[in-house]
Design a protein around this motif. Sequence first.
Motif: not given
Length: 102
Positions: A34-46, A50-55, A66-74
């Motif tokens: 979503g152009g950075g509206m949802v970001t998912a940070t993962m470690n090298g083990r996958g 953390s998960l950040a959602i633009e308020p 939002l659910q679709d964006l979370i799935v896409a970011a992860v």
Amino acid sequence: MNISDMMAQAKDFQKKMGDMQEELATKSVTGSAGGGMVTATMNGRGELVSLAIEPGIVSADEVDMLQDLIVAAVNDGARKAAELGKGEMSKLTGGLNIPGLS
């Protein structure tokens, strides 16, 4: 090369692989949607770290989006973590494609 040398090399490889897996756990990648509206940070083990959602994007009528964006970011983060792992594994194996390790 005798069997003793091969066993020593296998032990050395196993140690290096364990060290690499520990190192991967300390590295991170960030996937977004979503152009950075949802970001998912993962470690090298996958693993999701953390998960950040633009308020501004959270409202009752946009929950499905939002659910679709979370799935896409992860998924984006998981793909990047897998690429990171492949790159580190390639360093360890010298670019050889060893079945079960890639």
